[in-house]
Design an enzyme around this catalytic site. Structure first.
Site, short mmCIF file in Angstrom:
data_model
loop_
_atom_site.label_atom_id
_atom_site.label_comp_id
_atom_site.label_asym_id
_atom_site.label_seq_id
_atom_site.Cartn_x
_atom_site.Cartn_y
_atom_site.Cartn_z
N ASN A 176 0.84 -1.20 0.00
CA ASN A 176 0.00 0.00 0.00
C ASN A 176 0.87 1.25 0.00
O ASN A 176 0.78 2.11 0.90
CB ASN A 176 -0.95 -0.01 1.20
CG ASN A 176 -2.23 0.78 0.95
OD1 ASN A 176 -2.34 1.47 -0.06
ND2 ASN A 176 -3.17 0.71 1.86
N HIS A 218 -8.44 3.44 8.53
CA HIS A 218 -9.00 2.19 8.05
C HIS A 218 -10.41 1.95 8.59
O HIS A 218 -11.24 1.34 7.92
CB HIS A 218 -8.10 1.01 8.44
CG HIS A 218 -6.95 0.80 7.51
ND1 HIS A 218 -5.74 1.42 7.69
CD2 HIS A 218 -6.83 0.05 6.39
CE1 HIS A 218 -4.91 1.07 6.72
NE2 HIS A 218 -5.55 0.24 5.91
#
Length: 422
Positions: free
Chosen positions: A318, A349
């Site tokens: 990521n 998140h």
């Protein structure tokens, strides 16, 4: 999931058309901005229906902040509003859907938009509110000197190439792409006359797109086979825990963690291919003279699977989110940058407890790995065989540490996570 794949495949076709028929030599910047924005809005509505209103509300709220807030505070207000709205949406999804990952999961695009909003706000603050000598070299390069127009702002946040799966890119890079300067600027970094060229080459993204589509296809096949056959839930099955030796459990933990990766490889590589197909993502030339189309790449699979340290693993997983965390948090934190960065990552998140288990554990793993490397690595550099042994041991430890750290991220809830750790 079907809507997601359909949108991304349609976006891929639209991206090729965009590059060929709406390239900078065929259309004005305003036309390119408008097309990218309208298609992005259509994809959002198609995928998420009325839930897409959350994306547009957040975008317009922060456009107001960007134009009305004082420059010294623009990045703070934008950060608080964007992260606050994202967190409220995460909370509402938990209580409404109770851990359900349903088709109404609009949080993915909202997370990408939050990254872009805060990135632009920080870079605008750097460009207008700070002196050049106060900035790092990267902050200086990416600083935005003027507030964007509404069309530029909407295009950057809602363009069809990144609205569904990202990645987050820098505002100046995106504007340079729309205006047709993106590739040219990177090519000027190389002395082409020394290489025998009498003019600048014209790199095509077709090869990079085809290569990434092959990775996407392989990832999809692995997802449909491995992921379904090796569920993470099996590692906390009572019968499995009672009858399986400890080392076998560790081995199976590695396997199920590997099986959880292909869906990320699929989504991120396809998103990268979509941007490349539109002509966005050129990153210059490597030492072998090969054109690089990895400016927006979100992962380096080889470096992930061969990582011999937690740091290397994180840096190649990521990638664009890691870059965002560094730019808006790590580089600006007055103290405890590592801890604050992991906490922000968890908050971004969502509010599933598993995320906090993962990222708080990640703080300890990162600090421990750094201490071990600083105090032990130099003992193994005196000969090649010793270095090979060191690399092998650190590879095994890194992979198991990652498995230990990310298992709660997949399981989400407290009860399975505590059972797993026990």
């Amino acid at each position: 999931q079907i809507n997601f794949v359909a949108c991304q495949l349609f976006a891929l076709l639209a991206a090729f058309w965009f590059r060929i028929y709406l390239g900078p030599s065929h259309a004005s910047s305003a036309v390119r901005h408008a097309f990218a924005t309208l298609f992005g809005i259509y994809f959002a509505v198609f995928c998420f229906g009325w839930y897409s209103i959350h994306l547009f509300v957040l975008v317009m709220m922060n456009y107001g902040i960007m134009n009305m807030a004082s420059i010294p505070n623009i990045h703070r207000y934008s950060f608080v509003v964007a992260m606050g709205y994202l967190t409220l949406c995460h909370i509402s999804r938990i209580y409404i859907f109770h851990y359900g990952i349903l088709t109404t999961d609009f949080s993915g695009p909202l997370m990408i938009i939050t990254q872009k909003i805060t990135t632009l706000a920080c870079q605008l603050h750097d460009g207008i509110g700070r002196q050049a000598e106060e900035l790092t070299a990267e902050q200086n390069r990416l600083a935005v000197k003027t507030r964007p127009s509404l069309l530029e702002y909407l295009s950057y946040l809602l363009n069809f190439m990144s609205i569904i799966a990202g990645p987050c890119s820098n505002y100046k890079d995106y504007i340079a792409f729309i205006e047709g300067r993106h590739v040219h600027v990177k090519l000027l970094e190389v002395n082409w006359k020394q290489k025998g060229y009498d003019r600048l080459p014209d790199p095509s993204p077709t090869g990079a797109v085809m290569y990434k589509l092959c990775i996407t296809l392989v990832s999809l096949i692995l997802f449909l086979t491995l992921t379904k056959n090796f569920p993470m839930a099996y590692i906390i099955d009572n019968e499995f825990l009672d009858k399986t030796p400890f080392l076998s459990r560790l081995g199976y933990l590695y396997v199920v963690t590997q099986a959880a990766k292909p869906k990320y490889y699929f989504a991120w590589t396809l998103a990268d291919a979509v941007n490349n197909a539109a002509g966005y993502g050129f990153n210059g030339v490597d030492e072998r003279g090969t054109f690089r189309w990895d400016l927006l790449s979100n992962l380096n699979i080889w470096n992930i699977e061969t990582a011999t340290s937690f740091k290397i693993y994180i840096e190649n997983w990521n990638i664009q989110t890691a870059a965002w965390l560094k730019r808006v948090c790590y580089d600006r934190a007055p103290r405890y940058p590592t801890a604050l960065t992991f906490i922000l990552s968890a908050l971004w998140h969502g509010i599933y407890p598993g995320y906090y288990f993962t990222f708080l554990t990640g703080i300890l793993i990162t600090l421990a790995a750094r201490a071990i490397r600083n105090n032990c690595r130099h003992y193994f550099l005196s000969s090649v065989p010793l270095k090979v042994v060191y690399d092998l041991i650190t590879w095994v430890v890194t992979q198991l540490a990652v498995c230990y750290t990310v298992a709660p991220f997949v399981m989400l809830a407290v009860e399975p996570t505590v059972k797993f750790y026990k």
